[in-house]
Design an enzyme around this catalytic site. Structure first.
Site, PDB file in Angstrom:
ATOM      1  N   LYS A  86      -6.800  -8.661  17.116  1.00  6.08           N
ATOM      2  CA  LYS A  86      -5.565  -9.035  17.823  1.00  6.08           C
ATOM      3  C   LYS A  86      -4.486  -8.021  17.526  1.00  6.08           C
ATOM      4  CE  LYS A  86      -3.098 -10.431  14.040  1.00  6.08           C
ATOM      5  NZ  LYS A  86      -1.848  -9.773  13.554  1.00  6.08           N
ATOM      6  N   PRO A 172     -11.243  -2.822  11.173  1.00  6.09           N
ATOM      7  CA  PRO A 172     -10.940  -2.373   9.805  1.00  6.09           C
ATOM      8  C   PRO A 172     -10.168  -3.432   9.025  1.00  6.09           C
ATOM      9  CG  PRO A 172      -9.517  -1.271  11.392  1.00  6.09           C
ATOM     10  CD  PRO A 172     -10.530  -2.030  12.195  1.00  6.09           C
ATOM     11  N   GLN A 174      -7.378  -4.745   6.100  1.00 12.02           N
ATOM     12  CA  GLN A 174      -5.996  -4.402   5.774  1.00 12.02           C
ATOM     13  C   GLN A 174      -5.367  -3.554   6.873  1.00 12.02           C
ATOM     14  OE1 GLN A 174      -5.787  -2.736   1.787  1.00 12.02           O
ATOM     15  NE2 GLN A 174      -5.803  -4.767   0.892  1.00 12.02           N
ATOM     16  N   LEU A 177      -4.894  -6.524  12.064  1.00 13.80           N
ATOM     17  CA  LEU A 177      -5.603  -6.823  13.309  1.00 13.80           C
ATOM     18  C   LEU A 177      -6.319  -8.176  13.265  1.00 13.80           C
ATOM     19  CD1 LEU A 177      -7.137  -3.283  13.974  1.00 13.80           C
ATOM     20  CD2 LEU A 177      -5.122  -4.294  15.071  1.00 13.80           C
ATOM     21  N   GLY A 178      -6.211  -8.892  12.151  1.00 13.04           N
ATOM     22  CA  GLY A 178      -6.752 -10.249  12.073  1.00 13.04           C
ATOM     23  C   GLY A 178      -8.262 -10.337  12.014  1.00 13.04           C
ATOM     24  N   GLY A 179      -8.944  -9.325  11.495  1.00 11.76           N
ATOM     25  CA  GLY A 179     -10.403  -9.318  11.516  1.00 11.76           C
ATOM     26  C   GLY A 179     -11.034 -10.494  10.799  1.00 11.76           C
ATOM     27  N   SER A 181      -9.667 -13.393   9.923  1.00  9.12           N
ATOM     28  CA  SER A 181      -9.277 -14.650  10.569  1.00  9.12           C
ATOM     29  C   SER A 181     -10.102 -14.885  11.829  1.00  9.12           C
ATOM     30  CB  SER A 181      -7.788 -14.621  10.923  1.00  9.12           C
ATOM     31  OG  SER A 181      -6.996 -14.533   9.762  1.00  9.12           O
ATOM     32  N   ASP A 214      -3.599 -17.188  10.557  1.00 10.48           N
ATOM     33  CA  ASP A 214      -3.894 -16.609  11.867  1.00 10.48           C
ATOM     34  C   ASP A 214      -5.149 -17.166  12.521  1.00 10.48           C
ATOM     35  OD1 ASP A 214      -1.722 -15.032  11.427  1.00 10.48           O
ATOM     36  OD2 ASP A 214      -2.822 -13.190  11.029  1.00 10.48           O
TER      37      ASP A 214
END
Length: 387
Positions: A86, A172, A174, A177-179, A181, A214
């Site tokens: 996101k 990636p 940190q 981009l909410g990976g 979550s 998130d």
């Protein structure tokens, strides 16, 4: 008598060298051509920048692709789902709350770049979940968000089934981009689908608040105005997928607590987030980016203070002709937006050599677009660009 130690070592080295030579001679020619790039470890490709294709280290791309294909063939999984990243199109920090969290207001939007989750239900005799990932640094104990999501689902529904999960990681860490979550939300949705939908979408959204701020958003349709800690959702009509984004990520990461620690609440922008929301929906719904002044992220100044290189990356993107460039979340990913071609005058245009920029700035770049879940089918998830 045996062989002297020095002779044994010489023979071993000779066998090893002969074996390596034999291995490379057997390689097909197309693969053999890639060997120097893989060994060099830092050669960017000028690959077609279609949706979510990265300009990044070639060895990483080859490894990720081959691993996913192998798991698809051999894993006999029941379900494959896309786990999108996101971006925050604007992010206002309102105040620090008494519980230590910060009140925020932000327009969240999913993009067609992210991870892939493969899942299958294990036999009834299984006593624990099985988790693996292409990202070997990811923790695999019960602090893992995917495993926590499965535990939460069983706790709330009373189901006992265990799962095998493989995560192909592209987003990636940190990065803002909410990976993680997204992975948790995708896991909740997948478990619900595989076990006959014992929970409603509303229940999944409510339960997800126990896992993180998130996660709730990713169970929406993909465009939402989020408040509170980010867990309070107000659906927003989908934004057009014709707008292209370039997501840029340097190797360095930033933890969210470090960014908030550097935040100066007294220096925050005074723009009303409701006014920002109205401006974004008005402009973007017509395929227009709108004025750069709309793109506000209150976490940019503290993040740039922590990692000055981020400011240099943003300035370099602005110098390349992008009007709208902003950090996502608490960083360190920065996105640059290009308008839909149909909205440009015939004399206008944006020429951006992503491969050259990646080499010059030593960053990874992904070209992507907005994406959303189909609004007319509650059982439909986000379209999978990697299917």
């Amino acid at each position: 008598m045996g062989i002297a130690q020095g002779s044994r070592g010489s023979l071993s080295k000779r066998w090893l060298l002969d074996g390596l030579l034999y291995f490379f001679l057997l390689l097909p020619a197309p693969i053999f051509c890639f060997v120097p790039s893989i060994l060099s470890g830092f050669r960017h490709t000028a690959a077609d920048l279609s949706s979510s294709s990265p300009v990044r280290r070639l060895s990483t791309v080859l490894h990720a692709t081959s691993t996913l294909e192998v798991r698809r063939r051999e894993g006999n999984f029941d379900l494959e789902l896309f786990s999108p990243a996101k971006v925050n199109l604007f992010l206002r920090i309102i105040r620090r709350r008494e519980d230590g969290y910060h009140e925020l207001a932000s327009l969240f939007q999913t993009v067609a770049f992210g991870d892939t989750l493969l899942l299958k239900v294990l036999p009834a005799i299984a006593v624990q979940d099985e988790f693996s990932s292409s990202y070997t640094s990811l923790v695999t104990d019960q602090s893992n968000l995917v495993l926590r999501a499965l535990d939460l689902f069983r706790e709330k529904t009373g189901k006992t089934q265990r799962f095998e999960v493989y995560l192909e990681k592209r987003t990636p860490v940190q990065a803002g981009l909410g990976g993680g979550s997204s992975n948790a939300a995708t896991t909740l949705f997948a478990a619900n689908q595989l076990l006959g939908t014992p929970a409603t979408d509303e229940e999944l959204i409510e339960w997800s608040k126990e896992l993180g701020s998130d996660i709730t958003f990713f169970l929406s349709k993909g465009t939402a105005y989020c408040t509170g800690r980010g867990e309070l959702l107000e659906p927003v009509p989908p934004l057009p997928s014709s707008i292209k984004l370039y997501v840029v990520k340097p190797p360095v990461g930033l933890s969210t607590p470090a960014v908030f620690k550097a935040l100066d609440l007294d220096a925050l922008n005074g723009e009303d987030p409701r006014d920002l929301l109205a401006a974004f929906t008005q402009h973007l719904s017509r395929g227009e980016l709108g004025p750069a002044s709309m793109y506000i992220n209150d976490l940019e100044p503290p993040a740039f203070q922590c990692v000055p290189r981020l400011k240099a990356i943003k300035e370099a993107l602005l110098a390349r002709g992008f009007d709208c460039v902003m950090m996502s979340g608490s960083g360190t990913a920065i996105f640059a937006m290009a308008p839909a071609p149909s909205s440009l005058p015939s004399s206008a245009g944006l020429s951006f050599d992503a491969a050259a920029f990646a080499r010059e700035m030593e960053v990874d770049i992904w070209a992507t677009t907005f994406t959303n879940r189909p609004s007319d089918d509650p059982k439909a998830w986000y379209p999978n660009p990697h299917a």
